[in-house]
Design a protein around this motif. Structure first.
Motif, PDB file in Angstrom:
ATOM      1  N   ARG A  17     -22.989  12.290  -1.771  1.00 35.28           N
ATOM      2  CA  ARG A  17     -21.248  12.194  -1.612  1.00 35.28           C
ATOM      3  C   ARG A  17     -21.329  11.721  -0.307  1.00 35.28           C
ATOM      4  N   LEU A  18     -20.065  11.153  -0.193  1.00 33.59           N
ATOM      5  CA  LEU A  18     -19.356  10.611   1.150  1.00 33.59           C
ATOM      6  C   LEU A  18     -18.134  11.233   1.550  1.00 33.59           C
ATOM      7  N   LYS A  19     -18.012  11.583   2.756  1.00 33.21           N
ATOM      8  CA  LYS A  19     -16.875  12.101   3.459  1.00 33.21           C
ATOM      9  C   LYS A  19     -16.171  10.964   4.011  1.00 33.21           C
ATOM     10  N   ILE A  20     -15.530  10.321   3.169  1.00 34.06           N
ATOM     11  CA  ILE A  20     -14.655   9.055   3.954  1.00 34.06           C
ATOM     12  C   ILE A  20     -13.454   9.700   4.565  1.00 34.06           C
ATOM     13  N   THR A  21     -13.004   9.206   5.610  1.00 33.58           N
ATOM     14  CA  THR A  21     -11.863   9.464   6.506  1.00 33.58           C
ATOM     15  C   THR A  21     -10.772   8.152   6.885  1.00 33.58           C
ATOM     16  N   GLU A  22      -9.898   8.457   7.264  1.00 32.21           N
ATOM     17  CA  GLU A  22      -9.268   7.252   8.044  1.00 32.21           C
ATOM     18  C   GLU A  22      -9.934   6.471   8.922  1.00 32.21           C
ATOM     19  N   ALA A  23     -11.020   7.134   9.774  1.00 32.12           N
ATOM     20  CA  ALA A  23     -11.671   6.689  10.728  1.00 32.12           C
ATOM     21  C   ALA A  23     -12.407   5.650  10.061  1.00 32.12           C
ATOM     22  N   TRP A  24     -12.970   5.668   9.040  1.00 37.15           N
ATOM     23  CA  TRP A  24     -13.760   4.929   8.054  1.00 37.15           C
ATOM     24  C   TRP A  24     -13.108   3.504   7.932  1.00 37.15           C
ATOM     25  N   VAL A  25     -11.768   3.612   7.759  1.00 28.85           N
ATOM     26  CA  VAL A  25     -11.041   2.505   7.209  1.00 28.85           C
ATOM     27  C   VAL A  25     -10.918   1.753   8.676  1.00 28.85           C
ATOM     28  N   GLU A  26     -10.815   2.335   9.757  1.00 29.54           N
ATOM     29  CA  GLU A  26     -10.453   1.712  11.096  1.00 29.54           C
ATOM     30  C   GLU A  26     -11.738   1.052  11.509  1.00 29.54           C
ATOM     31  N   SER A  27     -12.983   1.443  11.027  1.00 28.98           N
ATOM     32  CA  SER A  27     -14.115   0.832  11.439  1.00 28.98           C
ATOM     33  C   SER A  27     -14.313  -0.830  10.769  1.00 28.98           C
ATOM     34  N   VAL A  28     -13.624  -1.021   9.883  1.00 25.62           N
ATOM     35  CA  VAL A  28     -13.822  -2.383   9.394  1.00 25.62           C
ATOM     36  C   VAL A  28     -12.605  -3.082   9.806  1.00 25.62           C
ATOM     37  N   PRO A  29     -12.765  -4.159  10.708  1.00 22.85           N
ATOM     38  CA  PRO A  29     -11.710  -5.284  11.241  1.00 22.85           C
ATOM     39  C   PRO A  29     -11.008  -5.761  10.017  1.00 22.85           C
ATOM     40  N   PRO A  30      -9.679  -6.169  10.264  1.00 24.56           N
ATOM     41  CA  PRO A  30      -8.808  -6.427   9.035  1.00 24.56           C
ATOM     42  C   PRO A  30      -9.611  -7.755   8.516  1.00 24.56           C
ATOM     43  N   GLU A  31      -9.852  -8.742   9.442  1.00 24.29           N
ATOM     44  CA  GLU A  31     -10.394 -10.058   8.945  1.00 24.29           C
ATOM     45  C   GLU A  31     -11.716  -9.962   7.914  1.00 24.29           C
ATOM     46  N   VAL A  32     -12.836  -8.834   8.292  1.00 19.73           N
ATOM     47  CA  VAL A  32     -13.761  -8.580   7.429  1.00 19.73           C
ATOM     48  C   VAL A  32     -13.269  -7.784   6.156  1.00 19.73           C
ATOM     49  N   PHE A  33     -12.280  -6.736   6.120  1.00 24.44           N
ATOM     50  CA  PHE A  33     -11.505  -6.273   5.108  1.00 24.44           C
ATOM     51  C   PHE A  33     -11.064  -7.239   4.023  1.00 24.44           C
ATOM     52  N   GLN A  34     -10.416  -8.222   4.861  1.00 25.30           N
ATOM     53  CA  GLN A  34      -9.828  -9.274   3.668  1.00 25.30           C
ATOM     54  C   GLN A  34     -10.839 -10.266   2.893  1.00 25.30           C
ATOM     55  N   LYS A  35     -11.929 -10.575   3.724  1.00 25.97           N
ATOM     56  CA  LYS A  35     -13.034 -11.507   3.238  1.00 25.97           C
ATOM     57  C   LYS A  35     -13.821 -10.611   2.256  1.00 25.97           C
ATOM     58  N   HIS A  36     -13.867  -9.270   2.062  1.00 24.86           N
ATOM     59  CA  HIS A  36     -14.740  -8.709   1.152  1.00 24.86           C
ATOM     60  C   HIS A  36     -13.854  -7.613   0.666  1.00 24.86           C
ATOM     61  N   ARG A  37     -12.750  -7.876   0.414  1.00 21.93           N
ATOM     62  CA  ARG A  37     -11.337  -7.051  -0.065  1.00 21.93           C
ATOM     63  C   ARG A  37     -11.891  -6.073  -1.182  1.00 21.93           C
ATOM     64  N   GLU A  38     -12.459  -6.687  -2.193  1.00 23.83           N
ATOM     65  CA  GLU A  38     -12.782  -5.866  -3.517  1.00 23.83           C
ATOM     66  C   GLU A  38     -13.641  -4.858  -3.271  1.00 23.83           C
ATOM     67  N   PHE A  39     -14.757  -5.344  -2.400  1.00 27.65           N
ATOM     68  CA  PHE A  39     -15.839  -4.205  -2.270  1.00 27.65           C
ATOM     69  C   PHE A  39     -14.966  -3.002  -1.392  1.00 27.65           C
ATOM     70  N   TYR A  40     -14.524  -3.229  -0.277  1.00 24.52           N
ATOM     71  CA  TYR A  40     -14.089  -2.232   0.609  1.00 24.52           C
ATOM     72  C   TYR A  40     -13.008  -1.573  -0.083  1.00 24.52           C
ATOM     73  N   GLU A  41     -12.096  -1.956  -0.919  1.00 25.19           N
ATOM     74  CA  GLU A  41     -11.214  -1.037  -1.466  1.00 25.19           C
ATOM     75  C   GLU A  41     -11.800  -0.024  -2.529  1.00 25.19           C
ATOM     76  N   SER A  42     -12.997  -0.457  -3.113  1.00 22.89           N
ATOM     77  CA  SER A  42     -13.913   0.323  -3.801  1.00 22.89           C
ATOM     78  C   SER A  42     -14.294   1.325  -3.107  1.00 22.89           C
ATOM     79  N   LEU A  43     -15.042   0.995  -2.059  1.00 27.77           N
ATOM     80  CA  LEU A  43     -15.403   2.059  -1.128  1.00 27.77           C
ATOM     81  C   LEU A  43     -14.362   3.147  -0.414  1.00 27.77           C
ATOM     82  N   PHE A  44     -13.289   2.674  -0.060  1.00 26.52           N
ATOM     83  CA  PHE A  44     -12.082   3.692   0.462  1.00 26.52           C
ATOM     84  C   PHE A  44     -11.535   4.388  -0.440  1.00 26.52           C
ATOM     85  N   ALA A  45     -11.595   3.853  -1.777  1.00 26.83           N
ATOM     86  CA  ALA A  45     -11.017   4.607  -2.929  1.00 26.83           C
ATOM     87  C   ALA A  45     -11.795   5.906  -3.149  1.00 26.83           C
TER      88      ALA A  45
END
Length: 453
Positions: A375-403
């Protein structure tokens, strides 16, 4: 055409001998007590020459001019002293220092010049005229020069005229130690044929030729040295064997395959994969630090200790995670996957946001590492750890992670985690023997899917 006045100018240099003798002696005698020396002090000191006519003939390989200049009665043991202006920082007693124009002198000889440039005819003429083959006024012999510049015919010629194949230069290296290029293989062959020491160690670093070949990823040299009885597990000044040296050398993508070949040769020949250096880093630590996945697979296959700690308290897993951001083209995710499948320790869960921050440019590394937890205890701090440009480049993966912030892991994943926990440290041996479908086998071994579920 070279007129008599040009030749007479060389004779006029003789009066400099008395003044130049102390300088030359300093070069010739430096490190004399350090074993086999490349300096030759027998006979009269050589004549110092700055004449451009002579230099031009030598540097251009003009055979006719060289034969004219170095004719009967003319000395072949010149010391060439080219000069060039250079700005140097000089300390001063009254002020902190000043930049001043000085003239740097690099002492060389006609043998060095012709041998290093592959001018075999010129070299042969000089040798026939009696040039001292091991003379080294600048701290290195002509044989070293020919090996460094990958001139096998000149190497052979020098050796045939009595060059010492085990002479040391000012850095304590023998000619085999300076065979560092792929094209120097024939030079190495000639050296060994004339008695070069296959396990001769450099004076400063205690490197053997095998260390050098491994460090510079020279598989053909490696095969040659092993065939001539190179010792596999000799350690140098830093405690490195040849295998350590190959694994510890920084590697770009283009050289990964060559380093992998070198390591396969060493391990297959019986190199000890458990010997650590002065900092207690094993070849596996080093291969992880330089992110070479094929070498990591090799070492793990030969039972490298996956959780060995170095003096800094780092295991191989720590080394690869530190390198991910700089080695994304090296497929670092393969290394993390292999380490986990061989029973590596995992990251403390509280440190996962930090790992995400520094490794986010390699989403597959994040995927395989995070799938090692139930299990992973994901918080908003996790989302903030990924820069916007990296999030956009790998959007599908990070959306699945933060979900997963609002959704528990799937039952399929939990079953995988349970089985992996039960088989920890044995996965690589047990899973292939279970006769499972390929998809299920790959799933248990943390195959990449490019999303989290």
């Amino acid at each position: 055409m070279y007129n008599p006045s040009s030749l007479r100018s060389l004779e006029q240099e003789r009066h400099q001998m008395r003044l130049a003798a102390p300088v030359l002696s300093g070069y010739l005698l430096r490190k004399e007590a350090r074993g086999t020396s490349s300096r030759q002090t027998v006979g009269n000191p050589p004549m110092v020459c700055q004449d451009p006519v002579v230099q031009n003939a030598l540097y251009t390989g003009n055979v006719q001019a060289v034969k004219e200049i170095f004719s009967k009665g003319f000395p072949s043991d010149l010391v060439i002293q080219p000069q060039g202006g250079a700005m140097c920082w000089r300390a001063n007693g009254k002020v902190r220092g000043l930049w001043s124009l000085t003239y740097e002198q690099e002492l060389t000889t006609p043998l060095h010049i012709t041998a290093g440039r592959g001018f075999t005819e010129c070299l042969q003429h000089l040798l026939m005229r009696g040039a001292r083959v091991d003379l080294a006024p600048g701290g290195t012999t002509a044989l070293h020069e020919a090996c460094e510049e990958c001139q096998p015919e000149c190497v052979k010629l020098l050796l045939q005229h009595g060059a010492n194949p085990n002479a040391t230069n000012e850095d304590g290296q023998m000619p085999l130690h300076v065979c560092t290029e792929l094209d120097s293989l024939e030079c190495a062959k000639h050296l060994l044929a004339f008695g070069a020491l296959i396990n001769g160690q450099s004076l400063d670093d205690n490197d053997t030729p095998l260390h050098v070949a491994a460090r510079h990823s020279l598989p053909d040299h490696m095969e040659l040295y092993l065939r001539h009885g190179a010792a596999l597990n000799l350690q140098n000044e830093e405690g490195n064997t040849a295998l350590n040296a190959a694994c510890s050398k920084p590697q770009d993508c283009a050289s990964l395959e060559r380093y992998s070949r070198v390591c396969h040769m060493l391990v297959s020949a019986g190199a000890d994969i458990h010997i650590s250096d002065a900092d207690k880093q094993t070849p596996l630590h080093m291969a992880c630090k330089n992110a070479n996945p094929d070498v990591v697979d090799l070492l793990l296959k030969y039972k490298a200790l996956v959780n060995e700690m170095d003096y800094g308290g780092d295991a191989p897993m720590h080394n690869i995670l530190k390198a991910v951001a700089y080695k994304t083209d090296h497929e670092p995710e393969r290394i993390v996957q292999a380490l986990l499948n061989y029973g590596s320790i995992r990251v403390w869960p509280g440190a996962l946001p930090k790992v995400l921050k520094y490794c986010c440019t390699s989403p597959r590394t994040i995927e395989v590492l995070f799938n090692a937890y139930d299990r992973l205890k994901i918080t908003e701090a996790w989302v903030e750890s990924v820069p916007p440009e990296v999030f956009q480049k790998h959007r599908e993966f990070y959306e699945s992670l933060f979900a997963l912030m609002q959704t528990p892991r799937s039952l399929q994943h939990l079953a995988r985690h349970r089985l992996r926990t039960f088989l920890e440290g044995r996965l690589h041996n047990v899973i292939p023997k279970l006769g499972l479908p390929t998809f299920l086998k790959n799933y248990l071994m943390l195959a990449f899917r490019d999303y989290m579920h």
